[in-house]
Motif scaffolding. Structure first.
Motif, PDB file in Angstrom:
ATOM      1  N   LEU A   1      13.018  -0.392 -15.137  1.00 53.77           N
ATOM      2  CA  LEU A   1      14.341  -0.524 -14.229  1.00 53.77           C
ATOM      3  C   LEU A   1      15.487   0.537 -14.744  1.00 53.77           C
ATOM      4  O   LEU A   1      15.612   0.719 -15.907  1.00 53.77           O
ATOM      5  N   SER A   2      16.158   1.170 -13.742  1.00 53.12           N
ATOM      6  CA  SER A   2      16.999   2.140 -13.963  1.00 53.12           C
ATOM      7  C   SER A   2      18.246   1.653 -14.595  1.00 53.12           C
ATOM      8  O   SER A   2      19.005   2.183 -15.186  1.00 53.12           O
ATOM      9  N   ASN A   3      18.529   0.221 -14.430  1.00 53.70           N
ATOM     10  CA  ASN A   3      19.523  -0.434 -14.924  1.00 53.70           C
ATOM     11  C   ASN A   3      19.478  -0.486 -16.651  1.00 53.70           C
ATOM     12  O   ASN A   3      20.577  -1.304 -17.359  1.00 53.70           O
ATOM     13  N   GLY A   4      18.312  -0.441 -17.208  1.00 57.04           N
ATOM     14  CA  GLY A   4      18.156  -0.563 -18.517  1.00 57.04           C
ATOM     15  C   GLY A   4      17.993  -1.993 -19.046  1.00 57.04           C
ATOM     16  O   GLY A   4      18.027  -2.317 -20.339  1.00 57.04           O
ATOM     17  N   GLU A   5      17.645  -2.972 -17.980  1.00 62.08           N
ATOM     18  CA  GLU A   5      17.706  -4.155 -18.201  1.00 62.08           C
ATOM     19  C   GLU A   5      16.184  -4.599 -19.123  1.00 62.08           C
ATOM     20  O   GLU A   5      15.309  -4.115 -18.885  1.00 62.08           O
TER      21      GLU A   5
END
Length: 320
Positions: free
Chosen positions: A195-199
């Motif tokens: 995921l692009s948010n780094g989750e």
């Protein structure tokens, strides 16, 4: 007394049938066999020329996605590609390099062909064509393309591809990291993307393998690298299982010292652990029923998913 024996027999039968039912209900792990969601769509070509690190080449997204074209970003890394690797043959023989890249490293969704013995390569193509080698999840596009190719490719084309890839020196493309957590991912183009948010999320009993530079891999750069997150302790556990454990055959007996391959037996050191796990799972559950199946099925018969993760993690952690 007779009544007690009958009850004992029924209890044993119940346990056996329950175990059999559980085995029949087992499903291939989704993390190992990523399948695009039903609503997945490729983004349109934006017309912008693509570039990758350390290359002067430029290509359009349409070129990169053309299965009759191998994106050769680094032609100096390998000898000239034969036609079947570079362009394939329409309508059903996709360019080998489209999935496996110009010099054969492949990725989590495809095989690493660097240095693969010619005889082994040829035998696998014969077994794919005959149906002896299948996948536990046959509806994945990489498998469907391979099956279509195997049905149409000629013996001379197979030999040309096999000879080419056999001459290429294997190199490291994966960093195996033991961890309790891993990036949270989605399935995109048949492999996992963070995921692009780094989750992040708990890893559990999985292998999560992602490209260190996602765009580089999407653009089919053969120099792309990966990080494979594996459960803590799995590399050492895999080493013990591969060396002796309670398996009936040591891995090095066939695959050679350091699992670098021996004779017609392929190298498994340094391969994608996701890919290795799929092969172990397919052997265990009968999807791969070719010449090697009898050698592989017996040692894997009582191996759990956790054991196969450990074996894959260990092999992947070795220098190729």
């Amino acid at each position: 007394m007779q009544k007690i024996l009958v009850l004992l027999f029924l209890a044993v039968a119940f346990v056996f049938n329950t175990k059999t039912d559980l085995q029949s209900q087992e499903r291939p792990p989704a993390w190992a066999y990523p399948v695009n969601p039903a609503d997945f769509k490729l983004s349109p070509d934006d017309g912008i020329l693509r570039h990758v690190p350390d290359s002067t080449a430029s290509m359009t997204l349409t070129q990169v996605r053309d299965r009759f074209y191998t994106a050769d970003w680094h032609p100096g890394d390998h000898s000239p590609m034969p036609d079947v690797v570079a362009r394939g043959r329409k309508a059903d023989v996709s360019a080998c390099g489209f999935c496996h890249r110009a010099d054969g490293p492949g990725g989590p969704e495809s095989a690493n062909l660097m240095g693969l013995p010619v005889a082994y390569f040829v035998r696998q193509m014969v077994e794919i064509k005959s149906g002896a080698r299948k996948s536990s999840v046959p509806n994945r596009a990489p498998i469907q393309l391979l099956n279509k190719l195997a049905a149409a490719i000629t013996a001379d084309e197979v030999k040309a591809a096999a000879t080419y890839y056999s001459t290429l020196k294997p190199r490291a493309t994966i960093n195996v990291v033991e961890s309790d957590t891993a990036p949270k991912t989605v399935v995109s183009a048949w492999f996992l993307t963070p995921l692009s948010n780094g989750e992040t999320e708990p890893l559990g009993e999985r292998i999560i393998e992602v490209a260190t530079n996602l765009q580089q891999y999407i653009d089919k750069d053969s120099r792309a690298h990966f990080v494979a997150y594996v459960p803590k302790g799995s590399i050492e556990k895999g080493r013990v299982l591969a060396a002796s454990g309670d398996t009936s055959v040591q891995c090095a007996t066939c695959h050679g010292p350091g699992l670098k391959g021996a004779g017609d037996f392929p190298r498994i050191a340094g391969l994608s652990p996701t890919y290795i796990f799929r092969q172990l799972y397919d052997f265990k559950h009968g999807a791969r029923a070719g010449a090697e199946s009898s050698l592989m099925k017996s040692p894997l018969e009582n191996r759990s998913t956790t054991d196969m993760i450990a074996l894959a993690a260990y092999a992947a952690s070795l220098a190729p």
